[in-house]
Design an enzyme around this catalytic site. Structure first.
Site, mmCIF file in Angstrom:
data_model
loop_
_atom_site.group_PDB
_atom_site.id
_atom_site.type_symbol
_atom_site.label_atom_id
_atom_site.label_comp_id
_atom_site.label_asym_id
_atom_site.label_seq_id
_atom_site.Cartn_x
_atom_site.Cartn_y
_atom_site.Cartn_z
ATOM 1 N N ARG A 172 0.815 -1.215 0.000
ATOM 2 C CA ARG A 172 0.000 0.000 0.000
ATOM 3 C C ARG A 172 0.852 1.271 0.000
ATOM 4 O O ARG A 172 0.489 2.277 0.603
ATOM 5 C CB ARG A 172 -0.971 0.016 1.186
ATOM 6 C CG ARG A 172 -1.920 -1.171 1.231
ATOM 7 C CD ARG A 172 -2.868 -1.192 0.035
ATOM 8 N NE ARG A 172 -3.699 -2.387 0.095
ATOM 9 C CZ ARG A 172 -3.421 -3.538 -0.532
ATOM 10 N NH1 ARG A 172 -2.331 -3.629 -1.299
ATOM 11 N NH2 ARG A 172 -4.224 -4.572 -0.444
ATOM 12 N N SER A 221 -11.096 0.050 3.577
ATOM 13 C CA SER A 221 -10.223 -0.510 4.610
ATOM 14 C C SER A 221 -9.511 0.607 5.359
ATOM 15 O O SER A 221 -8.829 1.426 4.758
ATOM 16 C CB SER A 221 -9.203 -1.455 3.987
ATOM 17 O OG SER A 221 -9.842 -2.576 3.424
ATOM 18 N N GLU A 291 -4.445 2.998 6.694
ATOM 19 C CA GLU A 291 -4.431 2.833 5.239
ATOM 20 C C GLU A 291 -5.162 3.998 4.591
ATOM 21 O O GLU A 291 -4.784 4.471 3.527
ATOM 22 C CB GLU A 291 -5.078 1.507 4.836
ATOM 23 C CG GLU A 291 -5.072 1.256 3.334
ATOM 24 C CD GLU A 291 -5.526 -0.144 2.954
ATOM 25 O OE1 GLU A 291 -6.134 -0.272 1.881
ATOM 26 O OE2 GLU A 291 -5.272 -1.086 3.713
#
Length: 298
Positions: A172, A221, A291
Site C-alpha cells: 500500500r 479498509s 491505510e
C-alpha cells in the site's frame, strides 16, 4: 490564502472554496481552497507549471479511501474528469488506462478483451491514479503485479513516464514523487476467457457484498494488515466491533471499516480510528497503521 490573481489561467474548471464532503465516500470534511478539474493533460501541465511552487497540490479520485479534515484542504485539489477516464487495449494483453478511470471500467474492459489478472480491480472503489499511488490491491492481486508504467505530471508541470521499478512498491505504498499526479497507466494481464473472467469478477463482487458495509458512508479498509495479522481480527479482538464516537462507528459487519452513521464530523471519524489503534495496541501490542489517507487541517 491564494487569490484568483495568483493562479494561472485554465481551460478547465477552477472553483474557490469548493466543498469536498460531497466528493468523498465519508460525506464529511471541509472545502478545498481551490478545486481544479483540468480539461486535458496539457491544461494540467500548464497550470502546474505556472503555479507558485509553494502552493500545495493534491489529487482526488473517487474519494473512497480518504478523510478530508473539517478545516479543509489548503492549496489546490486536482480532480480528473471524463477526459482522463478512457481505457483502450494497446495489444492483446495490455490496457492503456486514464488516471481517472474506475476499477470497474478497467476490469470490464479487460474482460471484454480476454485479459485475465485484472479482476481484483473490480473490488477497489477508486481510480487508476489512486491505485498506482497506493499499490492498490485486494483478493490476491496488487497493482505492482500488473503495472507496466505510468504517465505522471510532476508538481513542476513536467510530464514523465515512470516504469514500475521506479515506484519501489511496498504494501500500500509507492515512492511516487510528492505532488505528482498520475494521468495514465499501462496494465498487463494474461490470456483468459471472458466468461471465466466474468465469473471471477462475480465471485469477488459477491464476497464484498457479503462481508463489507458497501451501502454505508465509509472509507474502505481503514488500517493496513500488519505482518502476520489481519487488521479486522485485531480490531475485533480488542472489543471494538460497533464502537461509536459521536456519529462515527466501527462497522459491525467488517471491523476494519469505519462508518459515518449520519452526521459524523471528520474529527469524530479520525478520533474513533485513533481510539481503535489505542485499544489494539493495549490488547495485542500491535501498532496499526492507517491505510486511509487523512488530509487537510483540523
Amino acid at each position: 490564502m491564494l487569490t484568483a490573481v495568483s493562479l494561472p489561467s485554465v481551460r478547465g474548471k477552477l472553483t474557490a472554496e469548493a466543498p469536498l464532503a460531497p466528493l468523498v465516500w465519508f460525506k464529511a470534511g471541509g472545502a478545498a481552497q481551490w478545486l481544479f478539474e483540468p480539461q486535458d493533460a496539457d491544461d494540467l501541465s500548464a497550470f502546474l507549471r505556472g503555479l507558485d511552487p509553494a502552493v500545495p497540490v493534491m489529487a482526488l479520485g473517487l474519494g473512497s479511501n480518504l478523510i478530508v479534515r473539517d478545516g479543509g484542504v489548503p492549496g489546490v485539489v486536482v480532480r480528473l474528469g471524463k477526459a482522463f477516464a478512457r481505457v483502450t487495449a494497446v495489444d492483446p494483453l495490455t490496457l492503456d488506462c486514464g488516471g481517472g478511470a474506475s476499477g470497474i471500467l478497467v476490469s470490464s474492459t479487460a474482460r471484454d478483451a480476454g485479459i485475465a489478472g485484472l479482476e481484483f480491480l473490480r473490488s477497489i472503489p477508486g481510480t487508476v491514479g489512486g491505485f498506482v499511488r497506493m499499490n492498490g490491491g485486494a483478493y490476491g492481486g496488487e497493482v505492482k503485479d500488473i503495472l507496466v508504467d505510468c504517465d505522471v505530471v510532476l508538481r513542476s508541470g513536467e510530464r514523465v513516464t515512470l516504469p514500475v521499478g521506479d515506484l519501489h512498491y511496498t504494501y500500500r505504498h509507492s515512492e511516487l514523487p510528492q505532488g505528482a499526479i498520475v494521468i495514465g497507466a499501462r496494465f498487463r494481464g494474461r490470456p483468459g476467457e471472458p466468461a471465466a473472467i466474468q465469473a471471477e469478477m462475480d465471485r469477488i463482487s459477491a464476497s464484498r457484498e457479503a462481508s463489507q458495509p458497501l451501502r454505508s458512508k465509509t472509507g474502505g479498509s481503514t488500517f493496513k494488515n500488519p505482518p502476520g495479522h489481519k487488521a479486522w481480527e485485531l480490531v475485533d479482538r480488542a472489543g471494538c466491533r460497533g464502537l461509536t464516537l459521536g456519529g462515527a462507528q466501527v462497522s459491525e459487519k467488517h471491523t476494519n471499516f469505519l462508518i459515518n452513521t449520519g452526521d459524523a464530523t471528520s474529527a469524530e471519524i479520525e478520533a474513533l480510528g485513533e481510539e481503535v489503534r489505542r485499544r489494539v495496541r493495549d490488547q495485542s501490542g500491535v501498532e496499526l497503521e492507517w491505510e486511509i489517507q487523512r488530509v487537510g487541517t483540523k
